[in-house]
Scaffold this active site. Structure first.
Site, PDB file in Angstrom:
ATOM      1  N   HIS A   1      -7.283  -5.673  -0.624  1.00  0.00           N
ATOM      2  CA  HIS A   1      -6.139  -4.784  -0.441  1.00  0.00           C
ATOM      3  C   HIS A   1      -5.281  -5.125   0.772  1.00  0.00           C
ATOM      4  O   HIS A   1      -4.048  -5.116   0.683  1.00  0.00           O
ATOM      5  CB  HIS A   1      -6.623  -3.337  -0.342  1.00  0.00           C
ATOM      6  CG  HIS A   1      -5.523  -2.336  -0.256  1.00  0.00           C
ATOM      7  ND1 HIS A   1      -4.628  -2.116  -1.282  1.00  0.00           N
ATOM      8  CD2 HIS A   1      -5.146  -1.493   0.748  1.00  0.00           C
ATOM      9  CE1 HIS A   1      -3.765  -1.187  -0.926  1.00  0.00           C
ATOM     10  NE2 HIS A   1      -4.049  -0.793   0.297  1.00  0.00           N
TER      11      HIS A   1
ATOM     12  N   SER B   1       0.837  -1.199   0.000  1.00  0.00           N
ATOM     13  CA  SER B   1       0.000   0.000   0.000  1.00  0.00           C
ATOM     14  C   SER B   1       0.878   1.258   0.000  1.00  0.00           C
ATOM     15  O   SER B   1       1.736   1.423  -0.860  1.00  0.00           O
ATOM     16  CB  SER B   1      -0.950  -0.030   1.206  1.00  0.00           C
ATOM     17  OG  SER B   1      -1.891   1.012   1.152  1.00  0.00           O
TER      18      SER B   1
ATOM     19  N   ASP C   1      -8.922  -3.723  -6.164  1.00  0.00           N
ATOM     20  CA  ASP C   1      -8.744  -4.660  -5.049  1.00  0.00           C
ATOM     21  C   ASP C   1      -9.601  -4.292  -3.840  1.00  0.00           C
ATOM     22  O   ASP C   1      -9.377  -4.790  -2.744  1.00  0.00           O
ATOM     23  CB  ASP C   1      -7.271  -4.752  -4.655  1.00  0.00           C
ATOM     24  CG  ASP C   1      -6.718  -3.457  -4.043  1.00  0.00           C
ATOM     25  OD1 ASP C   1      -7.492  -2.492  -3.865  1.00  0.00           O
ATOM     26  OD2 ASP C   1      -5.508  -3.407  -3.733  1.00  0.00           O
TER      27      ASP C   1
END
Length: 661
Positions: free
Chosen positions: A618, A324, A567
């Protein structure tokens, strides 16, 4: 006792009279038990009469469940369903357990329970059973729970053990893991506070990333906010309050007890020989703007020295893993470490090529995420911050939108997530690359739209560039200043501009404005999830009440949020830069670094709250068997075993995007 007896006799008489009206005559009973029984029968018949009236209203659907005598059919009996449930409850554990029986005992077990015959019986009963159980049986018969599937690899250490058995791999490259936004625990180190809030009571307690966080935000909201908010003017610690990122593997393995983040990765790396002398978690205070991480904590200096130490002790280059926002931190670091100047790395050109073997970009936000915009405009957090549901519920439930906006605005790290690339990546009012995905009559390029205008202030729809400009225009002056000093969200028009931007840190978090480092021997792996609906555009409204938050998502709209491929947090198009790099040597990738792209289809396990071994969501992707498999292969020096895979049309979209170079 006599009174009770007389009452029961009266009830019996009343019931008998009522039943006689319906054509049924019942003999009197002398036994008290029989009297009670008769009373119950009368009660049931009264219910039957009432039910008869309702039956006329319900029609055929009611009668269909009963035979000609008014009784429930055997297949709709609750007792039957209970018996079948008990039957399956006994046999199904045997079915699953058979897969885990030791090889030497498997024949004995198969003779004890014949599962082929069991499937025949299940087929006969599937039409009778509730839909949920029928779907469960379909999964069993489809073989979705066989040992050859990745579902079995969701267990602790499973991926590492399988790779150890199949390839005999072992630890090679030291591993440095950089977590994403908000996933690092933050703990208090202050002891002063102020008159309203004694900070010493929270000394060394995690005020972010623990149940203590939840308790404090509920029981003492004002004190919690004073601790976690940064000073608006400086972007650093407020007076008398000191919070720091937790350190060590414990800082990122779990967000809250039971909600793992990096724990699965730690476990599987441990199986093949990794331990604290060969890997580390580079936790950081994600609230800070990037250069403020260096200014206050010397974060990038420590990261540089840790990598150099690993390289010196092992003789091997380092494998960097970013998840991320962590991928943005790594990209920023690779520019910072070779730049010259105060607060910069001063490592010189070639440092990255000499020290970094590979960069694993796992679900990275290199080009930002659209969700960051509503977070800064209207304090959207429940669907913006993808972490523990209970924690996000607490933030939504106990804090007003104004309180959330004010808190987020003090966190200089949040604006780094704003989307980058303007119309090149995100489209304009005419079109966007993703439009063909859903055959939209509208365009995703219309990022924020206003269906109901109450003033002239917001009377037009906004592209991504317009939306970011509006976000800053309605923000406090100190936030505008910090964003302009720390970040940039556009794109370079030519190669000369790319090179010039390398000299200033505000461009280093944007791969559209600076090139990759000159590191021909480094390898990049972009691994991310697809097939999960993701927020892409919004409908906003202007509030009539001037005392409330001025702009909010219009949840009264027919479609307040427009979804696209991604995602669940990062849309597919945000990974465009990986595909641009993968095209080969270019101004964006001057050294021609090899880029491997792996798209993972999101296939969550319906019986696993975190999605199981095939999840590509995610956050949950960190626990997926596939990603862990790739990480171990790359870290062990077997990156050539990672085969590229593209499931989407993103590569084609990128080839059609109007990149200036």
């Amino acid at each position: 006792m006599g009174t009770l007896f007389r009452r029961n006799v009266q009830n019996q008489k009343s019931d008998s009279d009522e039943n006689n009206k319906g054509g049924s005559v019942h003999n009197k009973r002398e036994s008290r038990n029989h009297i009670h029984h008769q009373q119950g029968l009368g009660h049931k018949r009264r219910r039957g009469i009432s039910g008869s009236a309702k039956r006329n209203e319900r029609g055929k659907d009611f009668d269909r469940k009963r035979d000609g005598n008014g009784r429930k059919r055997w297949r709709d009996s609750r007792r039957l369903i209970f018996i079948l449930g008990a039957f399956l409850g006994v046999l199904l554990p045997f079915s699953f357990g058979a897969y885990h029986v030791h090889n030497s005992d498997s024949d004995l077990f198969d003779n004890f329970v014949n599962f082929d015959s069991l499937k025949v019986y299940l087929d006969d009963w599937k039409d009778v059973l509730p839909q949920g159980i029928s779907s469960f049986i379909d999964d069993i018969q489809a073989g979705n729970y066989s040992t050859s599937s990745l579902d079995d690899l969701s267990e602790n250490f499973a991926v590492g053990k399988q790779l150890l058995r199949d390839y005999n791999i072992e630890a090679k490259h030291p591993v440095v893991m950089v977590p994403g936004v908000i996933s690092t625990g933050i703990e208090s180190w202050g002891v002063i506070g102020d008159d309203e809030c004694d900070s010493s009571a929270h000394f060394r307690k995690r005020l972010w990333g623990s149940f203590y966080m939840l308790r404090t935000m509920v029981m003492d909201k004002v004190c919690w906010l004073k601790h976690v908010m940064l000073d608006p003017e400086t972007g650093l610690d407020p007076p008398n309050f000191t919070l720091r990122a937790a350190q060590g593997f414990e800082s990122t393995d779990y967000f809250i007890a039971g909600y793992w983040i990096w724990n699965k990765v730690f476990q599987n790396l441990g199986v093949i020989g990794y331990e604290p002398n060969k890997m580390t978690s580079a936790a950081y205070d994600w609230r800070l703007a990037y250069l403020d991480l260096e200014r206050r904590d010397r974060y990038f200096t420590k990261l540089k020295e840790q990598i150099e130490l690993f390289h010196q002790l092992s003789g091997e280059k380092v494998c960097l893993i970013g998840h991320s926002m962590g991928s943005q931190i790594i990209f920023y670091f690779m520019k910072w470490v070779e730049a010259e100047g105060p607060l910069y790395g001063n490592g010189g050109r070639g440092w990255v090529n000499e020290h970094i073997d590979s960069f694993i970009n796992a679900a990275g936000t290199l080009l930002g995420a659209p969700k960051a915009v509503p977070a800064l405009i209207s304090g959207e957090m429940k669907d913006t911050i993808q972490l523990n549901t209970l924690a996000m519920y607490g933030l939504e439930k106990f804090f007003s939108r104004i309180e959330r906006v004010k808190m987020l605005q003090t966190w200089g790290g949040i604006p780094s997530m704003l989307p980058k690339g303007e119309e090149v990546i995100w489209g304009d009012m005419k079109s966007s690359s993703e439009d063909a995905l859903n055959n939209n009559t509208d365009t995703y390029g219309n990022f924020i739209r206003f269906e109901r205008n109450t003033s002239d202030a917001f009377n037009k729809n906004l592209t991504m560039k317009d939306a970011i400009n509006m976000t800053l225009s309605i923000s406090p002056e100190w936030l505008q200043r910090r964003v302009h000093e720390q970040y940039s969200f556009g794109y370079s028009k030519n190669e000369e501009e790319l090179r010039k931007n390398e000299l200033h840190h505000k461009h280093w978090s944007n791969p559209m404005e600076v090139p990759l480092p000159e590191a021909p021997h480094m390898k990049i792996y972009c691994i991310y999830g697809v097939n999960n609906p993701t927020e892409r555009a919004y409908v906003y409204k202007e509030e009539d009440d001037s005392s409330a938050l001025n702009l909010t998502i219009d949840y009264e709209s027919k479609q307040p949020v427009f979804l696209t491929e991604g995602d669940g947090t990062v849309p597919l198009v945000a990974h465009s830069m990986c595909h641009k790099w993968a095209q080969g040597a270019s101004p964006y990738n001057p050294a021609g670094i090899n880029v491997t792209i792996v798209e993972m289809k999101h296939q969550p396990d319906r019986f696993d709250i975190r999605g199981g071994a095939k999840s590509a969501e995610h956050v949950d992707i960190l626990g997926s068997a596939e990603l862990n498999d790739y990480i171990l292969k790359i870290a062990s020096g077997n990156g050539d075993l990672v085969e590229p895979r593209q499931l989407s049309n993103l590569s084609q979209w990128v080839s059609q995007m109007p990149f200036p170079m």
